[in-house]
Design an enzyme around this catalytic site. Structure first.
Site, PDB file in Angstrom:
ATOM      1  N   HIS A 477      14.493 -15.504 -11.269  1.00 38.70           N
ATOM      2  CA  HIS A 477      14.623 -14.371 -10.342  1.00 38.70           C
ATOM      3  C   HIS A 477      14.282 -14.812  -8.912  1.00 38.70           C
ATOM      4  O   HIS A 477      15.067 -14.621  -7.984  1.00 38.70           O
ATOM      5  CB  HIS A 477      13.688 -13.240 -10.793  1.00 38.70           C
ATOM      6  CG  HIS A 477      13.673 -12.067  -9.867  1.00 38.70           C
ATOM      7  ND1 HIS A 477      14.308 -10.888 -10.147  1.00 38.70           N
ATOM      8  CD2 HIS A 477      13.098 -11.888  -8.641  1.00 38.70           C
ATOM      9  CE1 HIS A 477      14.145 -10.043  -9.143  1.00 38.70           C
ATOM     10  NE2 HIS A 477      13.398 -10.620  -8.221  1.00 38.70           N
ATOM     11  N   GLU A 478      13.128 -15.409  -8.765  1.00 36.04           N
ATOM     12  CA  GLU A 478      12.686 -15.800  -7.421  1.00 36.04           C
ATOM     13  C   GLU A 478      13.608 -16.881  -6.845  1.00 36.04           C
ATOM     14  O   GLU A 478      13.919 -16.875  -5.658  1.00 36.04           O
ATOM     15  CB  GLU A 478      11.237 -16.280  -7.435  1.00 36.04           C
ATOM     16  CG  GLU A 478      10.224 -15.244  -7.949  1.00 36.04           C
ATOM     17  CD  GLU A 478      10.345 -13.880  -7.297  1.00 36.04           C
ATOM     18  OE1 GLU A 478      10.848 -13.782  -6.156  1.00 36.04           O
ATOM     19  OE2 GLU A 478       9.966 -12.879  -7.946  1.00 36.04           O
ATOM     20  N   GLU A 507      18.264  -7.458  -4.268  1.00 34.63           N
ATOM     21  CA  GLU A 507      17.894  -8.010  -5.580  1.00 34.63           C
ATOM     22  C   GLU A 507      19.113  -8.480  -6.376  1.00 34.63           C
ATOM     23  O   GLU A 507      18.978  -8.868  -7.528  1.00 34.63           O
ATOM     24  CB  GLU A 507      17.097  -6.999  -6.404  1.00 34.63           C
ATOM     25  CG  GLU A 507      15.745  -6.602  -5.806  1.00 34.63           C
ATOM     26  CD  GLU A 507      14.748  -7.753  -5.718  1.00 34.63           C
ATOM     27  OE1 GLU A 507      14.862  -8.709  -6.515  1.00 34.63           O
ATOM     28  OE2 GLU A 507      13.868  -7.706  -4.834  1.00 34.63           O
ATOM     29  N   PHE A 611       3.347   2.791  -2.646  1.00 34.02           N
ATOM     30  CA  PHE A 611       2.314   3.234  -1.699  1.00 34.02           C
ATOM     31  C   PHE A 611       1.807   2.113  -0.800  1.00 34.02           C
ATOM     32  O   PHE A 611       1.186   2.363   0.218  1.00 34.02           O
ATOM     33  CB  PHE A 611       1.154   3.901  -2.440  1.00 34.02           C
ATOM     34  CG  PHE A 611       1.559   5.196  -3.068  1.00 34.02           C
ATOM     35  CD1 PHE A 611       1.950   6.266  -2.270  1.00 34.02           C
ATOM     36  CD2 PHE A 611       1.611   5.347  -4.445  1.00 34.02           C
ATOM     37  CE1 PHE A 611       2.372   7.464  -2.835  1.00 34.02           C
ATOM     38  CE2 PHE A 611       2.026   6.538  -5.017  1.00 34.02           C
ATOM     39  CZ  PHE A 611       2.408   7.596  -4.201  1.00 34.02           C
ATOM     40  N   GLY A 613       3.727  -1.195  -0.901  1.00 29.72           N
ATOM     41  CA  GLY A 613       4.784  -2.196  -0.775  1.00 29.72           C
ATOM     42  C   GLY A 613       5.906  -1.573   0.027  1.00 29.72           C
ATOM     43  O   GLY A 613       5.718  -0.568   0.684  1.00 29.72           O
ATOM     44  N   GLY A 614       7.082  -2.133  -0.047  1.00 26.91           N
ATOM     45  CA  GLY A 614       8.182  -1.576   0.742  1.00 26.91           C
ATOM     46  C   GLY A 614       9.092  -0.670  -0.062  1.00 26.91           C
ATOM     47  O   GLY A 614      10.205  -0.395   0.369  1.00 26.91           O
ATOM     48  N   TYR A 615       8.650  -0.204  -1.230  1.00 25.42           N
ATOM     49  CA  TYR A 615       9.570   0.472  -2.141  1.00 25.42           C
ATOM     50  C   TYR A 615       9.536   1.995  -2.077  1.00 25.42           C
ATOM     51  O   TYR A 615      10.002   2.658  -2.988  1.00 25.42           O
ATOM     52  CB  TYR A 615       9.308   0.021  -3.578  1.00 25.42           C
ATOM     53  CG  TYR A 615       9.846  -1.356  -3.859  1.00 25.42           C
ATOM     54  CD1 TYR A 615      11.141  -1.532  -4.328  1.00 25.42           C
ATOM     55  CD2 TYR A 615       9.071  -2.490  -3.619  1.00 25.42           C
ATOM     56  CE1 TYR A 615      11.646  -2.792  -4.569  1.00 25.42           C
ATOM     57  CE2 TYR A 615       9.569  -3.763  -3.852  1.00 25.42           C
ATOM     58  CZ  TYR A 615      10.859  -3.908  -4.333  1.00 25.42           C
ATOM     59  OH  TYR A 615      11.363  -5.151  -4.569  1.00 25.42           O
TER      60      TYR A 615
END
Ligand code: ZN
Length: 691
Positions: A477-478, A507, A611, A613-615
């Site tokens: 994934h990374e 993603e 809360f 992170g950027g999501y």
């Protein structure tokens, strides 16, 4: 006081001097960078040409040294965390944010951006540059550039409060995680636990002062750290201990000194206020304005479509699991939340005849890495070779690599920080960019520099670190993100690599590569037993592949419940329907959790993605990207995965479109350039066995 000239964070080298940078460098270096940037920005405000070079590039040059240094600081906080680094961050964060807001709200800069958009030059810009200009205008409006002075002050105060609350949220989760542990002293309490987990628990006990702790004789310290909690819930035969751990996990950061309950309420209120101030109906509107989905309805449609396919199947899966457990001595009427992972693992072992832990010796980290690089070569024509020693690193275990392109020229660099260091390194795995590709005014090209951090088990007992298939999946994934960052063909750093890509499309490259990691032929190539060098046999490889669909509907439903509560919190809360954040969480689990959460469940208190992170109003992005990635992978399946010729030619098209174009085009255009049509969501359903 050290001179600024000697400060490696101020004079940041192409390859930062990670072996020299210390927390005490941060404040003087960043303050000097801010002062320089301030001066350069003021000069632009006094008068700049409304052209690409005069406005867009000039602003980047003015602020780039600051953002690059801040990127290095943020990176070191993730991998070398300490009290000193945390203090430096706390001091600097408000100053950095204040500068960032000041630039994004600059009226003269906004006016010159508008002038550029309305100038004849704009029409002659290429698509990538046009997109950067338009996105900059949108971002400026969302940053409050159009607000009157009084409103702007209020807006800025909200931003500042939000950043502090986000930091507090993270620290509460970290502290609450650290505060809980169970020390096991009796061998019987460790029944079922695999050797790697026993070793990790013994190491944790040693760090907690039990100097003589060993994997064989204990004591063993069980914590809520991701790498311990997950395996413990799957393997521990002690139902009472699983329950204890589960309860601690779902009530993390929900009371006492680390209580996040009121922080959540404050964060949501502030976000809503910000969004309304700049003209949106709610925070989701503001978040989605810069995403591929664009509108909340599109997200809800996806949740409904996949949810409708997943739920009947998820209920079936849970019923089958209960029957499986009953047939093996489980005598409760239903499976509790702390039973599912355990019985699900037993079911996998019985149905597919393997345990990921037993496979671990077949996957040596270094060999997996070689195999991954080889696959990247077949798919995208790159070569990755060791370049250890060329660049300074922040820890002796960190590796450095050179990435070569088609003509064997260097196209990028890659750091890899492989092992877990629980005391100072963030958990999980992530990819980061330390430099973005860009053509300089003098014609030279800055090469992309990427970074992967993982939390692999540290090599112990004289043996190399070994991986489970799940950990291999994470590494793929990374590295998928890395492929997009390093294979970019875009010359403008504002839109090259992973920059300027919509959050819900970013993603795709990572999840695309995940699809390869469980292919039998790929896993076989990665395998090499740590003692014998033997490869895994075909029958097991086939079973591993088939097991991918095990409980897929339940997993999907779980992701949908997170996506739904996130969307509802940022569109429908507060309202009569959702008076508290907990009401939104409950509605989502009522719909998508086959086994209801405990009444005292406070999952939101540790839901850092949304809360801290950027999501926020963006958790759905994982599934959105997954839809695109599954359909992109489908192209390879249609062409035949056992056909090297078609893989090479399709791989080239994939590299030339999705990887090369990055953020220079709209994601829908990029996808269509690869697939020749819009994405088909049924590809994901088929992949998960839901259609
Ligand atoms: Zn990712």
């Amino acid at each position: 006081m050290e001179r600024l000239d000697d400060n490696p964070l101020y004079n940041l080298a192409e390859f930062p001097e990670f072996d020299r940078i210390r927390p005490e460098h941060a404040v003087p270096a960043l303050r000097a960078h801010i002062a320089n940037a301030e001066k350069a920005v003021a000069a632009l405000e006094a008068g700049c040409e409304p052209t690409w070079d005069g406005r867009i590039d000039a602003l980047r040059s003015a602020t780039h040294p600051l953002w690059r240094a801040w990127g290095v600081v943020s990176h070191l906080i993730s991998v070398c965390n300490s009290k000193q680094w945390r203090e430096a961050e706390e001091t600097l964060l408000p100053e950095v944010i204040a500068f960032s807001i000041r630039v994004s709200q600059s009226d003269p800069l906004y006016k010159s951006l508008l002038a550029l958009r309305d100038s004849p030059e704009f029409d002659s810009l290429d698509a990538g540059r046009k997109r950067v200009v338009e996105n900059s205008l949108r971002d400026a409006r969302n940053s409050g550039v159009g607000l009157e002075a009084g409103a702007r002050e209020e807006f800025n105060a909200c931003i500042e409060k939000l950043s502090k609350l986000g930091m507090k949220f993270t620290n509460n989760v970290l502290d609450a995680t650290k505060a809980f542990s169970i020390m096991l002293c009796d061998r019987a309490e460790t029944d079922g636990l695999p050797p790697t987990l026993l070793e990790a628990c013994a190491q944790s006990a040693r760090e907690a002062g039990e100097a003589g702790a060993s994997a064989e004789d204990g004591p063993w310290r069980v914590t809520l750290e991701h790498a311990v909690y997950g395996p413990f819930m799957q393997y521990s035969e002690r139902r009472d201990l699983r329950e204890k751990l589960y309860r601690a996990n779902v009530t993390r950061a929900a009371e006492g000194e680390t209580d996040n309950c009121s922080i959540i309420v404050d964060i949501l209120a502030l976000r809503r206020k910000l969004a309304i101030m700049v003209g949106y109906e709610d925070y989701a509107g503001m978040s989605l304005a810069s995403k591929m989905a664009e509108k909340a309805d599109a997200v809800y449609d996806m949740i409904d479509m996949i949810g409708d396919a997943a739920m009947p199947k998820a209920r079936e899966e849970m019923q089958t699991l209960l029957e499986f457990a009953h047939a093996r001595g489980f005598n409760e009427a239903r499976l509790s939340n702390w039973d599912q992972a355990y019985w699900s693992r037993r079911q996998v072992e019985e149905l597919y005849g393997y345990s990921p832990e037993n496979l671990r010796p077949y996957f040596q980290f270094a060999k997996v890495l070689d195999g991954l690089f080889e696959l990247a070569g077949k798919l995208a024509g790159i070569k990755v070779e060791s370049a250890d020693g060329i660049a300074p690193v922040w820890h002796k275990d960190v590796r450095f690599f050179r990435v070569l392109g088609d003509d064997r020229e260097t196209i990028a660099w890659l750091y890899l920080d492989p092992y877990s260091r629980p005391e100072s390194k963030r958990g999980g795995a992530w990819m980061n960019d330390l430099q973005t590709r860009g053509k300089m005014p003098d014609g030279t090209v800055k090469l992309p520099i990427a970074l992967i951090a993982c939390n692999q088990a540290f090599p112990a007992g004289g043996k190399p670190s070994c991986m489970t298939p799940g950990e291999i999946n994470t590494l793929f994934h990374e590295f998928g993100h890395v492929t997009q960052h390093v294979l970019t063909k875009v010359d403008i750093p504002q839109a090259s690599g992973i920059n300027n890509i919509e959050w819900d499309a970013v993603e795709v490259a990572s999840q695309f590569l995940e699809n390869w990691s469980m292919r039998p032929e790929v896993l076989k190539a990665l395998s090499s037993h740590v003692d014998t060098g033997a490869k895994l046999d075909d029958a097991i490889l086939e079973r591993i592949h088939n097991s991918e669909k095990h409980m897929a509907a339940t997993q999907t439903a779980r992701q949908l419940s997170f996506a739904l509560m996130d969307m509802d919190l940022h569109t429908k809360y507060p309202s009569d329907e959702f008076k508290t954040p907990g009401d939104a969480a409950k509605a989502a689990t009522d719909r998508f959790a086959v086994t209801p959460p405990l009444p005292e469940d406070r999952f939101l208190c540790s839901f850092s993605h949304i809360f801290a992170g950027g999501y926020a109003a963006g958790y759905y992005s994982y599934m959105w990207s997954d839809v695109l990635a599954a359909d992109a992978f489908g192209a390879f399946e249609e062409a035949g995965l056992d056909n090297p010729g078609s893989i090479a030619s399709l791989g080239r098209r994939y590299a030339d479109t999705i990887l090369a174009l990055g953020g220079s085009r709209k994601p829908m255009e990029v996808f269509k350039a690869f697939r020749g049509r819009e994405p088909d969501p049924t590809a994901l359903l088929r992949q998960k066995g839901l259609a």
